[in-house]
Design an enzyme around this catalytic site. Sequence first.
Site, PDB file in Angstrom:
ATOM      1  N   ARG A 121       0.842  -1.205   0.000  1.00 47.83           N
ATOM      2  CA  ARG A 121       0.000   0.000   0.000  1.00 47.83           C
ATOM      3  C   ARG A 121       0.874   1.252   0.000  1.00 47.83           C
ATOM      4  O   ARG A 121       0.565   2.229  -0.677  1.00 47.83           O
ATOM      5  CB  ARG A 121      -0.931  -0.003   1.213  1.00 47.83           C
ATOM      6  CG  ARG A 121      -2.008  -1.076   1.158  1.00 47.83           C
ATOM      7  CD  ARG A 121      -2.970  -0.968   2.329  1.00 47.83           C
ATOM      8  NE  ARG A 121      -3.806   0.227   2.233  1.00 47.83           N
ATOM      9  CZ  ARG A 121      -4.584   0.669   3.219  1.00 47.83           C
ATOM     10  NH1 ARG A 121      -4.598   0.024   4.390  1.00 47.83           N
ATOM     11  NH2 ARG A 121      -5.326   1.752   3.060  1.00 47.83           N
ATOM     12  N   CYS A 138      -1.151   5.737   9.333  1.00 49.43           N
ATOM     13  CA  CYS A 138      -1.493   4.430   8.763  1.00 49.43           C
ATOM     14  C   CYS A 138      -2.640   4.658   7.772  1.00 49.43           C
ATOM     15  O   CYS A 138      -2.618   5.628   7.022  1.00 49.43           O
ATOM     16  CB  CYS A 138      -1.871   3.448   9.874  1.00 49.43           C
ATOM     17  SG  CYS A 138      -3.254   4.018  10.895  1.00 49.43           S
TER      18      CYS A 138
END
Length: 277
Positions: free
Chosen positions: A175, A233
Amino acid sequence: MTAILSASELMNELAGSRPPVLLDIRWQLGGPDQRPAYEAGHLPSAVYVDLDRELAGPAGSGGRHPLPEPEAFGAAMRRAGVSADTAVVVYDGGLGWAAARAWWLLRWTGHGNVRVLDGGLAAWTAAGGAVSADAVSPVEGDFKPSPGALGLLDADAAAALARSGLLLDARAGARYRGEVEPIDRVGGHIPGAVSAPTSENVGPDGRFLPTRALHSRFAELGATGDTRVGVYCGSGVSGAHQVLALEVAGIRSALYAGSWSEWSSDPSRPVATGPLP
């Protein structure tokens, strides 16, 4: 005060004259409600706390899990039996992310005695700990939140820290590199941020690596000397686990709570891809 404790340490404290308040924070990203799992079996006296409803505000421009309003959070903690002068231990199903979110919120709002059960429910049962399906009716607590005890970043501060200090991206490497993005508008990372997947802070059993190993890991990533450290995050949940890991390693850090879900929602913000900051 250490930030984590083992199952055996918790057993000893629960047998003492002033046992801690226990909060069950089981949660799955995009998964089913975990209250039925709690009702089927939890640590004796533990109170269930819903991450999406009680540890986050409504999703929107601030990301998928924006911080709850302090008074709403305080009311939820009082309902769960949390008082200013009582020790609190939080746990989840074993991954540690949800428990760390509760730990961070309590610490950020001024509670000075909160710890995470290392390894969560799985570690508890592996150590021979009992579980109960009994309903729990806690005595109302008196905790009143006073935000600001831990570092908190907004989008602009996170971008600045990526240039002037160390901003760690706690998501999976794919990611960060922008190879996949299963949830948010676009893949990639905040320019200047360093990839530091939360999964590498723990061993196969879900428990944190030894303090020395964590300190070495973060030093290799650039957390040395007086470097200011920030973490983000996807939506501020696994990032709290990274802040907790840094705390275990003796390194203070700030959380960008909006994280990638907030950052990527604004097309005007820059996005970097690939393995380099």
